[in-house]
Design an enzyme around this catalytic site. Sequence first.
Site, PDB file in Angstrom:
ATOM      1  N   ASP A  91       3.560 -10.240  -6.779  1.00 19.09           N
ATOM      2  CA  ASP A  91       2.448  -9.386  -6.371  1.00 19.09           C
ATOM      3  C   ASP A  91       2.192  -8.375  -7.481  1.00 19.09           C
ATOM      4  O   ASP A  91       3.006  -8.206  -8.375  1.00 19.09           O
ATOM      5  CB  ASP A  91       2.756  -8.669  -5.050  1.00 19.09           C
ATOM      6  CG  ASP A  91       3.949  -7.740  -5.177  1.00 19.09           C
ATOM      7  OD1 ASP A  91       3.746  -6.570  -5.566  1.00 19.09           O
ATOM      8  OD2 ASP A  91       5.084  -8.184  -4.901  1.00 19.09           O
ATOM      9  N   ASP A  93       0.782  -5.168  -6.611  1.00 13.85           N
ATOM     10  CA  ASP A  93       0.894  -3.867  -5.983  1.00 13.85           C
ATOM     11  C   ASP A  93      -0.030  -2.824  -6.603  1.00 13.85           C
ATOM     12  O   ASP A  93      -1.208  -2.781  -6.309  1.00 13.85           O
ATOM     13  CB  ASP A  93       2.356  -3.438  -6.043  1.00 13.85           C
ATOM     14  CG  ASP A  93       2.674  -2.309  -5.078  1.00 13.85           C
ATOM     15  OD1 ASP A  93       1.750  -1.834  -4.421  1.00 13.85           O
ATOM     16  OD2 ASP A  93       3.842  -1.921  -4.985  1.00 13.85           O
TER      17      ASP A  93
END
Length: 181
Positions: A91, A93
């Site tokens: 990910d 983020d």
Amino acid sequence: MADPFDKSLSETIYKAISKPGVLAGEDIKVHSGSTVICIEGPQFSTRSESLLYRSFATSPPISVINMSAVPECKLFREAEISYGLICMSTDYDSWHDINEGVSVEMVMGHMVANGANAKMAVAAVLEELGREGNESVALGHRWKGASRGGVMGLYKAQGRSLEAVERLRWLFGDEWIKGGS
């Protein structure tokens, strides 16, 4: 312990996996020479925590937030085993403003793709390590004896149990058993 990652091995890994066609996917980029921060897993960071980590003034800057580099890198270094790290993002983020946040579904989808790329990366690294001229990198000669003073210098020979001596012999060979009198 200042540099737990083997620079020569890391350079070999980068060379192997940055070749065109090794990793599959759109916009795959291979980075090298960055700083990794390791957090307690298995939970994700909050966006605020990620932004805090990214704000730390490190050189080179932090580019990966990871849950599994420590204690492994320290243990390998203490055991005088070369260690390099291939991080594959699950990910982004706080890395992109358009990111909606981290979800289990997002991470699991990326992990499937990363699994296939990890297999290709390992094959490419092993092929590169097997090339003529890479023997010293593959065998990790640069670390031999590097931890001796850090471990053996702390204990006098008469303070070591037979079990401890055999463990040290298995890991490091007979030259370790003689030190630290």
